[in-house]
Write a protein that holds these residues in place. Structure first.
Motif, mmCIF file in Angstrom:
data_model
loop_
_atom_site.group_PDB
_atom_site.id
_atom_site.type_symbol
_atom_site.label_atom_id
_atom_site.label_comp_id
_atom_site.label_asym_id
_atom_site.label_seq_id
_atom_site.Cartn_x
_atom_site.Cartn_y
_atom_site.Cartn_z
ATOM 1 N N GLU A 169 11.800 -1.490 -3.598
ATOM 2 C CA GLU A 169 12.284 -1.109 -2.268
ATOM 3 C C GLU A 169 11.538 0.313 -2.078
ATOM 4 O O GLU A 169 10.895 0.241 -0.874
ATOM 5 N N ALA A 170 11.505 1.186 -3.201
ATOM 6 C CA ALA A 170 10.707 2.372 -2.760
ATOM 7 C C ALA A 170 9.249 2.019 -2.464
ATOM 8 O O ALA A 170 8.595 2.898 -1.652
ATOM 9 N N LEU A 171 8.719 1.265 -3.255
ATOM 10 C CA LEU A 171 7.310 0.762 -3.120
ATOM 11 C C LEU A 171 7.004 0.156 -1.845
ATOM 12 O O LEU A 171 6.053 0.822 -1.205
ATOM 13 N N TYR A 172 7.828 -0.596 -1.230
ATOM 14 C CA TYR A 172 7.591 -1.305 -0.027
ATOM 15 C C TYR A 172 7.861 -0.349 0.901
ATOM 16 O O TYR A 172 7.220 -0.227 2.108
ATOM 17 N N ALA A 173 8.606 0.750 0.953
ATOM 18 C CA ALA A 173 8.861 1.873 1.871
ATOM 19 C C ALA A 173 7.515 2.548 1.967
ATOM 20 O O ALA A 173 7.017 3.201 2.894
ATOM 21 N N SER A 174 7.008 2.941 0.853
ATOM 22 C CA SER A 174 5.582 3.340 0.724
ATOM 23 C C SER A 174 4.470 2.607 1.703
ATOM 24 O O SER A 174 3.833 3.251 2.459
ATOM 25 N N LYS A 175 4.370 1.277 1.405
ATOM 26 C CA LYS A 175 3.673 0.369 2.126
ATOM 27 C C LYS A 175 3.793 0.488 3.662
ATOM 28 O O LYS A 175 3.084 0.622 4.315
ATOM 29 N N ARG A 176 5.239 0.486 3.945
ATOM 30 C CA ARG A 176 5.497 0.389 5.400
ATOM 31 C C ARG A 176 5.122 1.908 6.145
ATOM 32 O O ARG A 176 4.758 2.051 7.391
ATOM 33 N N SER A 177 5.163 3.000 5.249
ATOM 34 C CA SER A 177 4.990 4.169 5.919
ATOM 35 C C SER A 177 3.550 4.684 5.784
ATOM 36 O O SER A 177 3.180 5.764 6.184
ATOM 37 N N GLY A 178 2.474 3.678 5.627
ATOM 38 C CA GLY A 178 1.054 3.882 5.717
ATOM 39 C C GLY A 178 0.569 3.896 4.452
ATOM 40 O O GLY A 178 -0.891 4.282 4.464
ATOM 41 N N ARG A 179 0.842 3.574 3.404
ATOM 42 C CA ARG A 179 0.201 3.560 2.005
ATOM 43 C C ARG A 179 -0.033 4.862 1.470
ATOM 44 O O ARG A 179 0.005 5.820 2.417
ATOM 45 N N ASN A 180 -0.718 4.730 0.384
ATOM 46 C CA ASN A 180 -1.292 5.923 -0.138
ATOM 47 C C ASN A 180 -0.324 7.195 -0.212
ATOM 48 O O ASN A 180 -0.537 8.214 0.063
ATOM 49 N N ALA A 193 -13.232 4.375 -1.278
ATOM 50 C CA ALA A 193 -12.155 4.933 -2.060
ATOM 51 C C ALA A 193 -10.859 3.789 -2.293
ATOM 52 O O ALA A 193 -10.885 2.984 -1.612
ATOM 53 N N VAL A 194 -10.169 3.809 -3.215
ATOM 54 C CA VAL A 194 -9.174 2.973 -3.914
ATOM 55 C C VAL A 194 -7.969 3.939 -3.767
ATOM 56 O O VAL A 194 -8.024 5.328 -4.381
ATOM 57 N N THR A 195 -6.790 3.482 -2.998
ATOM 58 C CA THR A 195 -5.603 4.279 -3.065
ATOM 59 C C THR A 195 -4.413 3.335 -3.501
ATOM 60 O O THR A 195 -4.723 1.886 -3.563
ATOM 61 N N ILE A 196 -3.359 3.947 -3.808
ATOM 62 C CA ILE A 196 -2.213 3.294 -4.278
ATOM 63 C C ILE A 196 -1.030 3.888 -3.753
ATOM 64 O O ILE A 196 -0.829 4.502 -3.148
ATOM 65 N N SER A 197 -0.030 2.898 -3.704
ATOM 66 C CA SER A 197 1.318 3.030 -3.151
ATOM 67 C C SER A 197 2.271 3.081 -4.107
ATOM 68 O O SER A 197 1.877 2.004 -5.247
ATOM 69 N N VAL A 198 3.459 3.804 -4.286
ATOM 70 C CA VAL A 198 3.894 4.115 -5.462
ATOM 71 C C VAL A 198 5.544 4.127 -5.019
ATOM 72 O O VAL A 198 5.800 4.807 -3.914
#
Length: 352
Positions: free
Chosen positions: A328-339, A303-308
């Protein structure tokens, strides 16, 4: 310049990349002109790409690398070069059509002028005519002159009709060229240049009309892993898949664009943050709901997932400002575990 190269130049390794480009040009004894620099940027950034392979072939051959060679490569491989070539071709065809129409009009004008002189002469001769044969000769002259005018008028009409069809064709071709210039070739979404222009315009409209505007930035999770494991062709397949979902859900007046590399952006004019968050989660869930297969081998890619990350524009805020908050919100999504989808406003409130 492609989105991939633009992204590299905006990243943390931008200066190191620029130095490698200059070193590579110096090693190849190529002058660092703006066009050569752009060509070598693509070469160094993506040596296995079409432009990179062609440059390598030329550099390992015996022929010198000239300005003409650079122009040829730009016309074939660089988007702006192809666009300029298309516009030059259309201009040349249009000039030929205009010249042909001008010639047809000039011929018709000369024929009409000669016809007027023939009429004047015939009128004078008729007054002096004494025999029926004189009148017959005058009528024959007028008949011949009339047929000549009719032929030139008919030729002019045909020429104008043909030119009208050609101009319509050229207009349609230029419209296609314009669309191509606004579109990312791989994903068929708006390209970075179009996104920047649209975001600036829509921010102005939002400020003037007092409307809301929300911007989302989307990034494919672990995209480098797809490229490293399966190769660039499979990476392109993943990009097209994500873009297809974004494009279908982000119909006008929303604007979906490939922002650079594996990053996308969507502009939501006039929509509330709640509506936007629901749409983004729908996109995220649909993208992650499928297990992709590699087209060439049918291998399971998983599966492919995205962070937003998304941000609602604040009154008086610039396009760059809202973009930075969405990032900044995108990088927060990345830091919080992605997807996941993160609201910049909620992020700011949590930090307060």
């Amino acid at each position: 310049m492609t989105a991939q190269v633009e992204t590299a130049l905006r990243g943390p390794e931008a200066y190191a990349l620029a130095r490698r480009v200059v070193d590579a040009m110096q090693e190849a004894s190529v002058w660092p002109t703006p066009l050569n620099f752009e060509l070598w940027l693509h070469y160094v950034s993506d040596p296995e790409g079409p432009l990179g392979r062609e440059l390598h072939r030329l550099l390992t051959g015996d022929a010198p690398f000239t300005d003409a060679t650079a122009e040829m490569l730009a016309a074939e491989f660089l988007p702006r070069g192809r666009l300029s070539e298309e516009i030059r071709d259309v201009g040349a065809v249009l000039n030929r059509e205009l010249a042909a129409v001008a010639e047809a009009i000039d011929n018709a004008r000369k024929t009409q002028s000669a016809y007027g002189e023939t009429l004047s002469s015939a009128s004078a001769r008729m007054q002096d005519a004494e025999r029926p044969t004189d009148l017959t000769e005058i009528v024959s002259t007028l008949s011949t002159a009339t047929r000549k005018v009719q032929r030139h008028t008919s030729a002019l009409e045909k020429r104008l009709e043909s030119s009208n069809r050609e101009v319509v064709r050229l207009r349609e071709h230029l419209e296609q060229v314009r669309r191509d210039a606004m579109t990312d070739a791989l994903t068929n979404l708006a390209n970075r240049k179009t996104f920047d222009e649209q975001l600036a315009r829509l921010c102005e409209e939002a400020e003037t009309e007092g409307k809301g505007l929300t911007l989302a930035v989307v990034d494919i999770d672990h995209f480098k892993r797809f490229n490293d494991t399966w190769g660039h062709q499979t990476g392109d397949q993943v990009l097209r898949y994500v873009a297809s979902v974004l494009g279908r859900i982000s119909r006008a007046p929303r604007v979906a664009a490939r922002y650079g590399g594996e990053e996308f952006a969507v502009i939501f004019p006039g929509e509330t943050p709640g509506t936007v968050e629901a749409a983004l989660n729908a996109i995220r869930e649909e993208i992650g709901s499928r297990s992709l297969r590699r087209r060439s081998t049918n291998d399971d890619l998983g599966a492919v997932t995205i962070s937003v990350g998304f941000a609602e524009r604040r009154p008086g805020e610039t396009a760059l400002g809202v973009l930075e908050r969405a990032d900044e919100a995108l990088y927060a999504s990345k830091r919080s575990g992605r997807n996941r989808v993160t609201n910049a406003e909620a992020l700011a409130q949590a930090a307060a």
